[in-house]
Scaffold this active site. Structure first.
Site, PDB file in Angstrom:
ATOM      1  N   TYR A 181       0.823  -1.209   0.000  1.00 51.35           N
ATOM      2  CA  TYR A 181       0.000   0.000   0.000  1.00 51.35           C
ATOM      3  C   TYR A 181       0.861   1.264   0.000  1.00 51.35           C
ATOM      4  O   TYR A 181       0.480   2.283  -0.572  1.00 51.35           O
ATOM      5  CB  TYR A 181      -0.950   0.005   1.200  1.00 51.35           C
ATOM      6  CG  TYR A 181      -2.145  -0.898   0.993  1.00 51.35           C
ATOM      7  CD1 TYR A 181      -3.290  -0.449   0.350  1.00 51.35           C
ATOM      8  CD2 TYR A 181      -2.125  -2.222   1.435  1.00 51.35           C
ATOM      9  CE1 TYR A 181      -4.381  -1.273   0.156  1.00 51.35           C
ATOM     10  CE2 TYR A 181      -3.206  -3.060   1.246  1.00 51.35           C
ATOM     11  CZ  TYR A 181      -4.338  -2.575   0.610  1.00 51.35           C
ATOM     12  OH  TYR A 181      -5.420  -3.401   0.407  1.00 51.35           O
ATOM     13  N   GLU A 220      -8.227  -7.321   5.272  1.00 55.22           N
ATOM     14  CA  GLU A 220      -7.396  -8.372   4.690  1.00 55.22           C
ATOM     15  C   GLU A 220      -6.668  -9.171   5.769  1.00 55.22           C
ATOM     16  O   GLU A 220      -6.532 -10.392   5.655  1.00 55.22           O
ATOM     17  CB  GLU A 220      -6.422  -7.757   3.685  1.00 55.22           C
ATOM     18  CG  GLU A 220      -7.126  -7.291   2.412  1.00 55.22           C
ATOM     19  CD  GLU A 220      -6.391  -6.207   1.653  1.00 55.22           C
ATOM     20  OE1 GLU A 220      -5.170  -6.050   1.861  1.00 55.22           O
ATOM     21  OE2 GLU A 220      -7.036  -5.499   0.852  1.00 55.22           O
TER      22      GLU A 220
END
Length: 403
Positions: free
Chosen positions: A98, A140
């Site tokens: 990310y 997640e």
């Protein structure tokens, strides 16, 4: 939630950024892959990059997330986030990635909006990004924690390979090592990762088309896709005895555990989630009211024709309605036409003359225009939008088309 400082900035700049995000995302991907070509090895799909679907889906999800933050302060778009997180988990996305995405996405934003961007605008959109990223990372992590193993990928041997129609193939896999197997749920999918012609790994999600809960085998049915990279390898190069990598099962559009009626509306290869749900209901002896609706070009092209008909017949309160563009009396290779009691119509699916149970959960899967049409018709017939669930193969362009 957005800070009091960021909210007015996002509200003021959302029209501009939203109008430019479609031009920003191609630049982002160019920068990302130039710096990190390894992300094309088993993470990002080159086919979806080539056809523009991945860029469109990314742009749509960012716009949808920012719009929600402005219009619904204090909440997050849980459905959007859940769908993205399940796709990410099926590809083994990790938290550190990310930060990489953030760097090159904001380089692309700054480059495209160089004439108007200010430190305040950059900071506000940074806040949006990390609100979304942090929410996805949390979801997640939870998905990974539910796995029966710590492996992102594990080897599975092909033990059966059977044509399901002229363009589709059903594969049955068994574990090829001792990795603990995570049971799936009807409606979920696994990613299949294979080396393609130049040796690069490419992954594609395929629905578990039968026996989703099994810890002894995986069953998927795949369509040979023009311009694809994974399905040609699976259909033309792999056979019984070969070993491929599969992910754990993921997907948030799954059979609910209640007793309300179920409507399954599918088109083409979108029948695979319905087939999985029907198999589970049939095997469990379910007494739920089930209305299965399917549209296809012909009986010949209907993948899983026999499986779905057989399972509908095994469910005590189930009926099947079929729409065919090219009606015929008997499907090649199956040996029998549609059995008595199956409503068969010519043309495209239309709910005008179909009685839908008012309290039903509706599950949709098929081409995007098909799902949008059937969703609208179902809402007009009294099915609440909150009880309509859809699955998209590949990047979620429904999100993108809504912005």
């Amino acid at each position: 939630m957005l800070s009091d400082t960021a909210r007015p900035v996002i509200e003021a700049t959302l029209p501009l950024v939203g109008s430019r995000i479609g031009e920003i995302t191609p630049v982002f991907y160019q920068k990302l892959f130039a710096a990190h070509p390894e992300l094309l090895n088993g993470v990002f799909s080159r086919a979806n990059q080539a056809n523009g679907q991945q860029r469109q889906a990314l742009a749509g999800s960012i716009a949808a997330f920012a719009t929600h933050l402005v219009q619904n302060p204090g909440t997050l778009p849980e459905a959007v986030l859940s769908r993205i997180a399940h796709k990410h988990a099926s590809l083994g996305i990790t938290e550190d990635q990310y930060q990489i995405v953030y760097r090159y996405l904001f380089e692309a934003i700054a480059e495209d909006l160089a004439e108007v961007i200010t430190p305040e605008i950059a900071q506000a959109w940074t806040e949006v990004y990390w609100l979304m990223a942090d929410a996805l990372i949390k979801i997640e992590k939870g998905l990974y924690a539910k796995q029966a193993n710590s492996a992102m990928w594990s080897p599975w041997k092909i033990v059966e390979k059977t044509p399901a129609s002229p363009t589709t193939m059903t594969f049955v896999f068994e574990p090829a090592d001792a990795t603990a197997v995570t049971p799936g749920e009807p409606g979920q999918y696994v990613s299949v990762r294979v080396p393609v012609s130049d040796g690069l790994l490419q992954a594609r999600q395929y629905t578990l088309s039968a026996d989703a809960e099994s810890t002894q085998r995986r069953v998927i049915t795949t369509k040979l896709t023009d311009g694809g990279e994974v399905s040609p390898v699976m259909h033309e190069e792999y056979g019984v005895g070969d070993v491929v990598e599969l992910s754990n099962p993921y997907g948030d559009v799954t059979l609910d555990g209640g007793d309300e009626p179920i409507v399954l509306a599918t088109a083409g290869i979108g029948c695979t989630p319905s087939a999985s749900i029907l198999r589970t209901l049939a095997n469990s002896g379910s007494g739920r009211r089930v209305l299965a609706l399917h549209a296809d070009r012909s009986l010949d092209t209907w993948a899983l024709y026999g499986q779905m008909l057989g399972d509908v017949e095994r469910i005590s309160d189930a009926e099947l309605h079929v729409w065919l563009e090219q009606p015929q009396s008997e499907p090649a290779g199956v040996g029998a036409g549609a059995p008595a009691g199956v409503a068969t119509r010519e043309g495209f699916m239309n709910l005008d003359d179909v009685e839908l149970p008012a309290d039903a959960n509706l599950y949709l899967c098929g081409p995007l225009p098909f799902m949008q049409k059937i969703r609208s018709q179902a809402i007009a017939k009294g099915i609440p939008a909150t009880k309509i669930h859809y699955e998209v193969f590949g990047p979620d362009l429904w999100i993108a088309s809504a912005n």
